[in-house]
Design an enzyme around this catalytic site. Structure first.
Site: not given
Ligand code: AQP
Length: 332
Positions: A111, A194, A197
């Site tokens: 990040k 991955k 969001k």
């Molecule tokens: N691609 C994914 N596949 C499976 N699980 C996922 N999670 C996130 N992306 C995937 C799981 O969703 C939960 C919540 O995630 P989060 O919102 O706390 O944070 P994150 O992992 O940082 O989500 P994003 O979507 O990838 O957001 P950004 O783009 O902001 O970094 C967690 O249990 C995570 O494992």
């Protein structure tokens, strides 16, 4: 007693990865465990968030929890910032965790990227706050996607060092619950990244609020390769996009990748994508519609969060009092 804790950041569009990696499992676990589910707004602000969008996204994540089937009366749903004990325990954990441990966290490296010096301090110490979220409730099990595994190992290290340094057996060693066939859902545009969001391309992800037309269009346009589908998962090796789509299908159909491959042995992607779109729409369509219905009544969503805050605070305050006692913080 076994207790589940997990959280989701209100940092943008919730997607299929969040659903299959986390939220769907949250729903299933409530049959067996006492569950606490948190909209982790303090985690979200480790990256810049527009204040109005943050408020709105906090309600959206709450609506997603409810629409997916979490029972707010039986379980606790609240937003993190409303229970100040999370931030306070995080401070204690900043004093327990070692700089070297945090420096190894791959999510920070990804990040922060090349602009490391410009990343917020919050982003760096994010895993301490995550450990505080979980351990404040002495949770024993944490359902997450694969990407959070390293943070949970750090949480165990913090619990272990705290227990050792203070000569107590206070914090449990949490077990990650990484469940299902889609624990790491990948981008529809690039099978090596991955689904996220924050990906600037909306075509990279299926949002929980996408309608049937958008879901079908995104799946139709998803990147693939020229080969037909293999009859077994071994044939997916070196084919990240095919592997990802088969994994999504298997998870949504509640079956294994083996069975999904058997069903589509030798099929062209066009045929498979049609079946996948239909299955995705039938699952997410219902959740998206329920989210829209709930979001039309923000008063109800807020009342769920208020009720959750009161119940979470009661547990958090009692445990924080004990932790103060262990650390030697005087309550005169
Ligand atoms: N691609 C994914 N596949 C499976 N699980 C996922 N999670 C996130 N992306 C995937 C799981 O969703 C939960 C919540 O995630 P989060 O919102 O706390 O944070 P994150 O992992 O940082 O989500 P994003 O979507 O990838 O957001 P950004 O783009 O902001 O970094 C967690 O249990 C995570 O494992």
């Amino acid at each position: 007693m076994n207790r589940v804790f997990s959280g989701v950041q209100p940092s943008g569009n919730l997607h299929l990865g969040n659903y299959l990696g986390a939220i769907r499992n949250f729903v299933r676990l409530q049959e067996e465990y006492e569950c606490i589910y948190c909209v982790v707004d303090l985690h979200a602000i480790t990256m810049w968030q527009d204040p109005a969008e943050l408020r709105s996204n906090t309600r959206t994540v709450t609506a997603a929890f409810l629409a997916a089937g979490i029972d707010p009366k039986a379980q606790i749903i609240f937003n993190q910032s409303q229970v100040p004990a999370h931030a306070e325990l995080a401070w204690i954990f900043h004093c327990v965790a070692r700089l070297g441990w945090l420096s190894r966290m791959t999510q920070f490296k990804e990040k922060a990227g090349k602009k490391r010096e410009n990343a917020s301090v919050g982003l760096y110490v994010y895993p301490d706050l995550m450990a505080a979220d979980i351990l404040l409730y002495k949770a024993t099990h944490v359902p997450v996607g694969e990407d959070q595994k390293q943070h949970l190992e750090l949480c165990r290290d913090i619990a272990q060092k705290f227990n050792h340094d203070f000569g107590v057996a206070y914090f449990p060693l949490v077990e990650p619950l990484i469940l299902g066939e889609a624990t790491r859902v990948m981008s529809l545009r690039d099978g090596t990244r991955k689904m996220s969001k924050s990906d600037p391309s909306d075509y990279s992800r299926i949002n929980l609020t996408d309608d049937a037309t958008a879901i079908a269009r995104k799946i139709r346009r998803a990147k693939t390769d020229p080969e037909p589908l293999p009859g077994s998962p071994e044939g997916l090796r070196g084919r990240p996009e095919a592997d990802n789509l088969i994994g999504i299908y298997a998870a949504l159909a509640d079956t294994s990748k083996e069975e999904a491959c058997r069903r589509f042995d030798g099929a062209q992607f066009s045929t498979f994508k049609e079946a996948l779109a239909e299955l995705t729409v039938s699952t997410l369509g219902r959740i998206g519609a329920e989210m829209r219905r709930l979001l039309a009544d923000p008063g109800y969503v807020d009342s769920v969060l208020r009720d959750g805050r009161a119940r979470a605070s009661a547990i958090a305050e009692a445990n924080l009092g004990e932790i103060h006692g262990i650390v030697g913080l005087l309550r005169p």
